[in-house]
Design a protein around this motif. Structure first.
Motif, PDB file in Angstrom:
ATOM      1  N   LYS A 191       0.958  -1.075  -0.146  1.00  0.00           N
ATOM      2  CA  LYS A 191      -0.010   0.121   0.137  1.00  0.00           C
ATOM      3  C   LYS A 191       0.737   1.180  -0.110  1.00  0.00           C
ATOM      4  O   LYS A 191       0.656   2.274  -0.595  1.00  0.00           O
ATOM      5  CB  LYS A 191      -0.896  -0.043   1.187  1.00  0.00           C
ATOM      6  N   SER A 192       2.035   1.234   0.558  1.00  0.00           N
ATOM      7  CA  SER A 192       2.901   2.327   0.623  1.00  0.00           C
ATOM      8  C   SER A 192       4.185   1.964   0.321  1.00  0.00           C
ATOM      9  O   SER A 192       4.699   0.582   0.712  1.00  0.00           O
ATOM     10  CB  SER A 192       2.713   3.387   2.006  1.00  0.00           C
ATOM     11  N   ASP A 193       5.255   2.957  -0.062  1.00  0.00           N
ATOM     12  CA  ASP A 193       6.589   2.337  -0.473  1.00  0.00           C
ATOM     13  C   ASP A 193       7.612   3.370  -0.370  1.00  0.00           C
ATOM     14  O   ASP A 193       7.321   4.778  -0.758  1.00  0.00           O
ATOM     15  CB  ASP A 193       6.550   2.103  -1.973  1.00  0.00           C
ATOM     16  N   LYS A 194       8.487   3.375   0.877  1.00  0.00           N
ATOM     17  CA  LYS A 194       9.299   4.478   1.117  1.00  0.00           C
ATOM     18  C   LYS A 194      10.939   4.057   0.969  1.00  0.00           C
ATOM     19  O   LYS A 194      11.188   2.729   1.442  1.00  0.00           O
ATOM     20  CB  LYS A 194       8.741   5.090   2.646  1.00  0.00           C
ATOM     21  N   PHE A 195      11.594   5.038   0.875  1.00  0.00           N
ATOM     22  CA  PHE A 195      13.083   4.926   0.963  1.00  0.00           C
ATOM     23  C   PHE A 195      13.669   5.872   1.712  1.00  0.00           C
ATOM     24  O   PHE A 195      13.355   6.871   1.644  1.00  0.00           O
ATOM     25  CB  PHE A 195      13.587   4.953  -0.476  1.00  0.00           C
ATOM     26  N   THR A 228      10.316   8.666  -4.096  1.00  0.00           N
ATOM     27  CA  THR A 228      10.200   7.786  -5.002  1.00  0.00           C
ATOM     28  C   THR A 228       9.871   8.159  -6.556  1.00  0.00           C
ATOM     29  O   THR A 228      10.294   7.445  -7.392  1.00  0.00           O
ATOM     30  CB  THR A 228       8.874   6.772  -4.626  1.00  0.00           C
ATOM     31  N   GLY A 229       9.468   9.157  -6.665  1.00  0.00           N
ATOM     32  CA  GLY A 229       9.346   9.784  -8.016  1.00  0.00           C
ATOM     33  C   GLY A 229      10.723   9.979  -8.650  1.00  0.00           C
ATOM     34  O   GLY A 229      10.365  10.115 -10.162  1.00  0.00           O
ATOM     35  N   ASN A 274       8.979   0.600  -8.446  1.00  0.00           N
ATOM     36  CA  ASN A 274       7.812   0.796  -8.004  1.00  0.00           C
ATOM     37  C   ASN A 274       7.195  -0.489  -7.391  1.00  0.00           C
ATOM     38  O   ASN A 274       7.347  -1.684  -8.240  1.00  0.00           O
ATOM     39  CB  ASN A 274       6.814   1.473  -8.878  1.00  0.00           C
ATOM     40  N   ASN A 275       6.847  -0.530  -6.173  1.00  0.00           N
ATOM     41  CA  ASN A 275       6.125  -1.884  -5.759  1.00  0.00           C
ATOM     42  C   ASN A 275       4.484  -1.998  -5.792  1.00  0.00           C
ATOM     43  O   ASN A 275       4.234  -2.917  -5.258  1.00  0.00           O
ATOM     44  CB  ASN A 275       6.621  -2.044  -4.133  1.00  0.00           C
ATOM     45  N   HIS A 276       3.936  -1.072  -6.597  1.00  0.00           N
ATOM     46  CA  HIS A 276       2.531  -1.198  -6.922  1.00  0.00           C
ATOM     47  C   HIS A 276       2.338  -2.529  -7.436  1.00  0.00           C
ATOM     48  O   HIS A 276       2.914  -2.703  -8.417  1.00  0.00           O
ATOM     49  CB  HIS A 276       1.979   0.194  -7.434  1.00  0.00           C
ATOM     50  N   GLY A 277       1.260  -3.135  -7.012  1.00  0.00           N
ATOM     51  CA  GLY A 277       0.728  -4.535  -7.599  1.00  0.00           C
ATOM     52  C   GLY A 277       1.830  -5.691  -7.093  1.00  0.00           C
ATOM     53  O   GLY A 277       1.357  -6.682  -7.407  1.00  0.00           O
ATOM     54  N   ASN A 278       2.545  -5.432  -6.180  1.00  0.00           N
ATOM     55  CA  ASN A 278       3.443  -6.549  -5.492  1.00  0.00           C
ATOM     56  C   ASN A 278       2.767  -6.812  -3.976  1.00  0.00           C
ATOM     57  O   ASN A 278       2.085  -6.312  -3.642  1.00  0.00           O
ATOM     58  CB  ASN A 278       4.926  -6.001  -5.169  1.00  0.00           C
ATOM     59  N   TYR A 279       3.232  -8.165  -3.594  1.00  0.00           N
ATOM     60  CA  TYR A 279       2.572  -8.354  -2.247  1.00  0.00           C
ATOM     61  C   TYR A 279       3.621  -8.855  -1.134  1.00  0.00           C
ATOM     62  O   TYR A 279       4.869  -9.438  -1.551  1.00  0.00           O
ATOM     63  CB  TYR A 279       2.068  -9.721  -2.344  1.00  0.00           C
ATOM     64  N   ILE A 280       3.374  -8.443   0.039  1.00  0.00           N
ATOM     65  CA  ILE A 280       4.332  -8.757   1.062  1.00  0.00           C
ATOM     66  C   ILE A 280       3.893 -10.372   1.369  1.00  0.00           C
ATOM     67  O   ILE A 280       2.712 -10.494   1.819  1.00  0.00           O
ATOM     68  CB  ILE A 280       4.073  -7.897   2.387  1.00  0.00           C
ATOM     69  N   GLY A 340      24.150   5.279 -10.707  1.00  0.00           N
ATOM     70  CA  GLY A 340      23.131   3.919 -10.737  1.00  0.00           C
ATOM     71  C   GLY A 340      21.982   4.141 -11.232  1.00  0.00           C
ATOM     72  O   GLY A 340      21.051   3.577 -12.158  1.00  0.00           O
ATOM     73  N   GLY A 341      21.205   5.341 -10.697  1.00  0.00           N
ATOM     74  CA  GLY A 341      19.756   5.531 -10.757  1.00  0.00           C
ATOM     75  C   GLY A 341      19.683   6.163 -12.228  1.00  0.00           C
ATOM     76  O   GLY A 341      18.764   6.030 -13.084  1.00  0.00           O
ATOM     77  N   PHE A 342      20.657   6.937 -12.472  1.00  0.00           N
ATOM     78  CA  PHE A 342      20.565   7.498 -14.028  1.00  0.00           C
ATOM     79  C   PHE A 342      20.874   6.270 -14.908  1.00  0.00           C
ATOM     80  O   PHE A 342      19.985   6.511 -16.056  1.00  0.00           O
ATOM     81  CB  PHE A 342      21.916   8.662 -14.018  1.00  0.00           C
TER      82      PHE A 342
END
Length: 550
Positions: free
Chosen positions: A81-85, A98-99, A106-112, A402-404
């Motif tokens: 439901k929420s994803d933080k770094f 996260t943007g 993005n972890n949207h659609g994934n499951y713990i 690495g992000g770039f």
């Protein structure tokens, strides 16, 4: 023990390891042909007993294998439901937007999930299709055909005495032969390691890299629980001593997974990954979450981190390497289970096509091609430079450059090409004289715990009336080389307290002790020992940890 006569059983396909990769292969084989004879051999006391993973599961593998998994009751109940770094300092934290991260993060659609429970459910699906699954059957040897191809494994050998002789209750085990043998042993599998060496499967790839993942399951105050919350952190307490990070996943029933990963390429032999994990839990953010809660389980496992450039050839005469036996973890995503499932499915399809064509015991080249050019290869290729950047230039470079590079790869190109990893994790270890010892806080017994206490929460057990499954190539190396030169790093890198140096009461000399009963099968010793002097082998079947809900 070549003089031993064993009974043999014949199958179309023999699969070693009832993890997500092996079970996916078994299920797919039976989906394609219900008449195929398929057997899965699992060294744990039950399916899932030795499965340890974060885990936030990307369901793409399950979608491809069992599209109606929801209707079939798969234990994927907690959607993210929420994803933080966060970047952690000693007393505070800074959020990383996260943007700014590529969509693949993005972890949207994934499951713990508990991957142990997912594997238990997958085993049920496999057995309904007619797959034979034998837990408690450690595979101790490979069996080769006259032409040199792999034709089977030895499983179920029991009753070897501590001195290596056959005890009164000795059972020789059986040979299980297959037209193809699929190895899904997970990270640094003992048979997989032999196959890679015998067939030089890694001759065209970069060195493999690893991390050590440690994990605790906590039940916390319901008022602090946020079901579906996913948090990843980097920074403190590792600093410049080692790379790594943490995860905090809120599953159901007021439970939280708290995990810590340390990259094993660190140079300072004084690093103690386990104590760094315990120290991390005293960060104000984490301590506040855990205060008033209770730890339920503990475990540890090595993680393959080499990625795309470190993939060995995944097919060999007579079989294939599945999932983390080859190394298919997407490091920045901290995910590999989806690729493990996809690899099992792909191997099954390649084996099925070969069997339909009347082939057997050859090299499944189409499988290796699919791994590299299909969904798995595309997933790993996009992130291939993050790990070497982190190892060589540190966390800041990994985040920025690495992000770039991940953004560029998302668009289909890379300005960096493919970077090399450099040294193996063992070779990266430097003499202790070049580094200062690290003063870790003493565990308080409430938030942090000593190793032996925590190991009791892994429910690990080994019959003492067997040889130690942790073998030394040279018994003199630990005391004569590793202790004076590297300050005896095995007593620190092992997260289960297996290794210790003890002073002899009479002579005053140091003695190297292997408490193999404590082993949680993480394989760190096989990876990190500076001289590669420790070899991890399978104990007798059913021994080791028993992870509930992990």
């Amino acid at each position: 023990m070549s003089e031993i006569t064993r009974e043999a059983m014949e199958y179309d396909v023999v699969i070693v390891g009832a993890g997500p990769a092996g079970l996916s292969a078994a299920i797919r084989l039976k989906q394609l042909d219900p008449e195929r004879s398929v057997v899965v051999l699992e060294k744990g006391s039950e399916v899932g007993a030795h499965i340890l993973s974060g885990a936030v599961l990307d369901p793409v593998g399950l979608d491809a294998l069992i599209p109606d998994w929801k209707d079939k009751g798969a234990p994927l109940k907690t959607a993210v439901k929420s994803d933080k770094f966060f970047y952690m300092g000693e007393s505070g934290k800074v959020g990383i937007p996260t943007g700014l991260m590529p969509p693949l993060m993005n972890n949207h659609g994934n499951y713990i999930v508990s991957m142990g429970n997912v594997c238990r459910w997958m085993a049920e699906q496999a057995e309904e299709l007619g797959v034979e699954i034998f837990p408690g059957m450690a595979c101790s040897e490979l069996v080769y055909a006259e032409d040199g191809s792999v034709k089977g494994v030895v499983a179920g050998e029991f009753g070897i005495s501590p001195d290596g002789t056959k005890g009164d209750g000795y059972e020789p085990g059986m040979e299980l032969h297959g037209k193809y043998v699929l190895l899904g042993e997970g990270v640094r599998g003992s048979l997989s390691k032999q196959v890679i060496e015998k067939f030089a499967l890694d001759s065209g790839s970069d060195v493999q890299k690893y991390g050590l993942g440690m994990k605790e399951l906590w039940e916390i105050d319901p008022e602090k629980h946020k079901e579906g919350s996913v948090v990843h952190t980097m920074g403190w307490p590792l600093g410049k001593t080692a790379g790594g990070g943490s995860f905090i996943y809120h599953l159901d029933n007021n439970q939280v997974y708290v995990g810590f990963v340390v990259h094993l390429g660190y140079e300072n032999p004084h690093v103690n990954p386990y104590l760094a994990f315990q120290q991390f839990k005293h960060h104000p953010y984490v301590k506040e979450l855990l205060t008033g809660g209770k730890r339920i389980s503990y475990g540890a496992r090595a993680i393959t981190e080499g990625g795309y450039q470190s993939l060995p050839k995944t097919a060999f005469p007579g079989g294939a390497l599945l999932g983390c036996a080859a190394g298919m973890v997407n490091v920045p995503r901290i995910k590999g289970n989806h690729n493990a499932m996809l690899s099992g499915k792909a191997a099954a399809e390649a084996a099925h096509a070969a069997l339909e064509a009347g082939r057997a015991s050859d090299t499944l080249e189409t499988y290796d091609t699919e791994v590299r050019e299909g969904a798995i290869g595309k997933d790993l290729k996009k992130v291939r430079n993050v790990k070497p950047l982190w190892s060589k230039y540190g966390l800041t470079a990994s985040l920025a450059v690495g992000g770039f590079d991940m953004w560029c790869n998302t668009a289909g190109f890379s300005l960096l090409g493919t970077l090399k990893h450099g040294k193996t994790d063992a070779a990266a270890t430097q003499p202790a004289s070049r580094h200062k010892p690290i003063d870790y806080p003493k565990p308080d017994g409430k938030i942090s715990f000593d190793r032996l206490t925590n190991v009791s929460f892994a429910n690990t057990n080994h019959d003492e009336n067997q040889p130690a499954h942790l073998k030394l190539k040279d018994a003199a190396v630990p005391v004569e080389v590793n202790l004076p030169k590297y300050a005896g790093p095995s007593q620190r890198y092992c997260p289960a307290g297996v290794y210790e140096f003890v002073k002899d009461d009479k002579t005053g000399e140091d003695r190297f002790v292997i408490n193999f009963q404590n082993c949680v099968h993480c394989k760190t010793c096989d990876i990190k020992d500076p001289h590669q002097n420790i070899v991890w082998t399978t104990p007798q079947g059913g021994d080791g940890p028993n992870y509930p809900n992990m």
